[in-house]
Design a protein around this motif. Structure first.
Motif, PDB file in Angstrom:
ATOM      1  N   THR A  29       0.863  -1.185   0.000  1.00 52.55           N
ATOM      2  CA  THR A  29       0.000   0.000   0.000  1.00 52.55           C
ATOM      3  C   THR A  29       0.899   1.234   0.000  1.00 52.55           C
ATOM      4  O   THR A  29       1.893   1.277   0.730  1.00 52.55           O
ATOM      5  N   THR A  30       0.553   2.224  -0.824  1.00 53.39           N
ATOM      6  CA  THR A  30       1.309   3.480  -0.836  1.00 53.39           C
ATOM      7  C   THR A  30       0.579   4.483   0.045  1.00 53.39           C
ATOM      8  O   THR A  30      -0.626   4.703  -0.125  1.00 53.39           O
ATOM      9  N   THR A  31       1.305   5.051   0.994  1.00 57.49           N
ATOM     10  CA  THR A  31       0.686   5.924   1.990  1.00 57.49           C
ATOM     11  C   THR A  31       1.270   7.334   1.899  1.00 57.49           C
ATOM     12  O   THR A  31       2.486   7.506   1.758  1.00 57.49           O
ATOM     13  N   TYR A  32       0.372   8.326   1.987  1.00 54.08           N
ATOM     14  CA  TYR A  32       0.758   9.739   1.946  1.00 54.08           C
ATOM     15  C   TYR A  32       0.130  10.459   3.138  1.00 54.08           C
ATOM     16  O   TYR A  32      -0.907  10.040   3.674  1.00 54.08           O
ATOM     17  N   ILE A  33       0.743  11.561   3.499  1.00 53.64           N
ATOM     18  CA  ILE A  33       0.111  12.527   4.383  1.00 53.64           C
ATOM     19  C   ILE A  33      -0.442  13.646   3.511  1.00 53.64           C
ATOM     20  O   ILE A  33       0.264  14.173   2.640  1.00 53.64           O
ATOM     21  N   VAL A  34      -1.703  13.960   3.709  1.00 46.84           N
ATOM     22  CA  VAL A  34      -2.295  15.114   3.034  1.00 46.84           C
ATOM     23  C   VAL A  34      -2.107  16.297   3.966  1.00 46.84           C
ATOM     24  O   VAL A  34      -2.701  16.361   5.052  1.00 46.84           O
ATOM     25  N   LYS A  35      -1.239  17.207   3.565  1.00 45.10           N
ATOM     26  CA  LYS A  35      -0.836  18.299   4.447  1.00 45.10           C
ATOM     27  C   LYS A  35      -1.906  19.370   4.552  1.00 45.10           C
ATOM     28  O   LYS A  35      -2.701  19.571   3.632  1.00 45.10           O
ATOM     29  N   GLY A  36      -1.896  20.050   5.673  1.00 48.13           N
ATOM     30  CA  GLY A  36      -2.871  21.099   5.928  1.00 48.13           C
ATOM     31  C   GLY A  36      -3.371  21.001   7.353  1.00 48.13           C
ATOM     32  O   GLY A  36      -2.822  20.277   8.180  1.00 48.13           O
ATOM     33  N   ARG A  37      -4.392  21.753   7.655  1.00 45.25           N
ATOM     34  CA  ARG A  37      -5.016  21.712   8.978  1.00 45.25           C
ATOM     35  C   ARG A  37      -6.505  21.439   8.819  1.00 45.25           C
ATOM     36  O   ARG A  37      -7.229  22.321   8.343  1.00 45.25           O
ATOM     37  N   LYS A  39      -4.527  17.487   9.148  1.00 44.74           N
ATOM     38  CA  LYS A  39      -3.847  16.563   8.256  1.00 44.74           C
ATOM     39  C   LYS A  39      -4.692  15.304   8.091  1.00 44.74           C
ATOM     40  O   LYS A  39      -5.483  14.945   8.961  1.00 44.74           O
ATOM     41  N   TYR A  40      -4.475  14.638   6.947  1.00 45.16           N
ATOM     42  CA  TYR A  40      -5.145  13.371   6.690  1.00 45.16           C
ATOM     43  C   TYR A  40      -4.114  12.323   6.287  1.00 45.16           C
ATOM     44  O   TYR A  40      -3.009  12.660   5.844  1.00 45.16           O
ATOM     45  N   LEU A  41      -4.498  11.068   6.428  1.00 44.78           N
ATOM     46  CA  LEU A  41      -3.688   9.949   5.958  1.00 44.78           C
ATOM     47  C   LEU A  41      -4.371   9.375   4.728  1.00 44.78           C
ATOM     48  O   LEU A  41      -5.570   9.065   4.760  1.00 44.78           O
ATOM     49  N   LEU A  42      -3.640   9.265   3.643  1.00 46.39           N
ATOM     50  CA  LEU A  42      -4.178   8.778   2.377  1.00 46.39           C
ATOM     51  C   LEU A  42      -3.503   7.454   2.032  1.00 46.39           C
ATOM     52  O   LEU A  42      -2.269   7.356   2.026  1.00 46.39           O
ATOM     53  N   LYS A  43      -4.315   6.426   1.742  1.00 42.46           N
ATOM     54  CA  LYS A  43      -3.783   5.123   1.349  1.00 42.46           C
ATOM     55  C   LYS A  43      -4.259   4.781  -0.052  1.00 42.46           C
ATOM     56  O   LYS A  43      -5.453   4.876  -0.357  1.00 42.46           O
ATOM     57  N   VAL A  44      -3.304   4.380  -0.891  1.00 44.32           N
ATOM     58  CA  VAL A  44      -3.601   3.921  -2.244  1.00 44.32           C
ATOM     59  C   VAL A  44      -3.315   2.425  -2.269  1.00 44.32           C
ATOM     60  O   VAL A  44      -2.164   1.998  -2.131  1.00 44.32           O
ATOM     61  N   ILE A  45      -4.356   1.623  -2.453  1.00 43.85           N
ATOM     62  CA  ILE A  45      -4.272   0.187  -2.215  1.00 43.85           C
ATOM     63  C   ILE A  45      -4.513  -0.567  -3.510  1.00 43.85           C
ATOM     64  O   ILE A  45      -5.510  -0.333  -4.208  1.00 43.85           O
TER      65      ILE A  45
END
Length: 317
Positions: A29-37, A39-45
């Motif tokens: 799984t490729t995981t990103y942080i979506v920056k901002g206020r 923050k979110y965790l994004l997973k590409v599965i």
């Protein structure tokens, strides 16, 4: 999947404006942080893991809606817990959730609190509306025995006999909806001290004592030491003091703890071999695990006697 495509998906399907991504990790799984206020965790599965990812997202949504501390799933515009797309002929699942900054808690200091958390989790999962995969003797014991046969391990009979004895001790315990991989790394404690439960990819129907044991087992997987056995007893007692306020356990379930510790070695070895192949361990390693298990059998009588002496009245069981 390139960053621009992901940004477009977040904008069009999650209603996010101009999201900025930071790559976090890759591993199936490729995981990103979506920056901002915030923050979110994004997973590409990828498609190989889409089934378990759907299940995990569904469980998180169910728990969050019932006020249980998990990362909050961010729903799509069509009120789904995930978005499915296809890139270059491969289906991808996009899961977005609240990002929680935190660390693994020190269980020795908060075992009772974690016990309450897990007890509440098991209580809520009794009403989870979907059917989970059933885990039985074949999963916990049989898979590893089959691998040992493939490797033509010369002392397999000792493993077979031990596996039979262990399963006889837990065979009739109650089943429930379990986390399936409830080790301490799947707890997150934020700066305010709140503890969250994460990662429901391996959720299953099995004896709930498996979850309890995985959380409370403080022994070293490779080197069994008496001080770790004593620490396990302390953590287990404290954990139970919180757990039974939400989810009752029978005397037989509580006494089964040390047998599950040994069964965990069968189960985890099999999972490692499934992932990395039968050649990832050699005969010497298998001998070492058998030595560990035989030493653990010597510790079981003292473990269960202490539970008999101290635990029933304290926990009202």
């Amino acid at each position: 999947m390139d960053e621009k495509t992901l940004q477009d998906i977040l904008t069009l399907n999650f209603g996010m404006g101009s999201p900025s991504l930071e790559f976090l990790r890759e591993g199936g799984t490729t995981t990103y942080i979506v920056k901002g206020r915030p923050k979110y965790l994004l997973k590409v599965i990828g498609s190989a893991f889409s089934g378990t990812a759907r299940q995990s997202a569904s469980i998180m949504r169910y728990l969050e809606e019932n006020g249980f501390p998990v990362p909050k799933p961010i729903l799509t515009n069509s009120v789904e817990a995930f978005f499915e797309t296809e890139i270059d002929g491969e289906k991808k699942l996009i899961v977005l959730m609240e990002f929680i900054a935190g660390d693994e808690p020190e269980l020795e200091k908060c075992a009772s609190e974690v016990g309450r958390l897990v007890g509440r989790f098991h209580q809520l999962m009794e009403e989870y509306p979907s059917e989970l995969v059933y885990r039985d003797k074949k999963f916990f014991i049989g898979r590893y025995i089959e691998f040992l046969r493939k490797k033509k391990y010369p002392r397999i009979k000792e493993y077979e006999e031990l596996g039979e004895r262990l399963w006889d001790k837990v065979n009739n315990l109650p089943q429930g909806n379990c986390h399936g991989d409830l080790h301490r790394g799947n707890l997150l404690q934020n700066v305010d001290g709140k503890i969250y439960l994460v990662d429901f990819d391996t959720a299953c129907k099995a004896p709930v004592m498996f979850d309890v044991m995985v959380m409370c087992d403080m022994t070293d997987y490779f080197n069994l030491k008496q001080e770790d056995i004593e620490l396990t007893k302390v953590v287990y007692r404290e954990f139970l003091s919180g757990y039974v306020g939400y989810h009752k356990l029978s005397r037989e379930e509580i006494r089964s703890f040390p047998y599950w510790v040994a069964i965990r070695h069968f189960q985890l070895q099999a999972t490692i071999l499934e992932i990395y192949g039968v050649d990832c361990i050699d005969e010497g390693f298998i001998d070492g695990q058998l030595y560990w298990l035989n030493k653990w059998q010597e510790a079981i009588p003292g473990f269960t006697e202490e539970l008999e002496e101290k635990n029933w009245q304290r926990n009202g069981i």
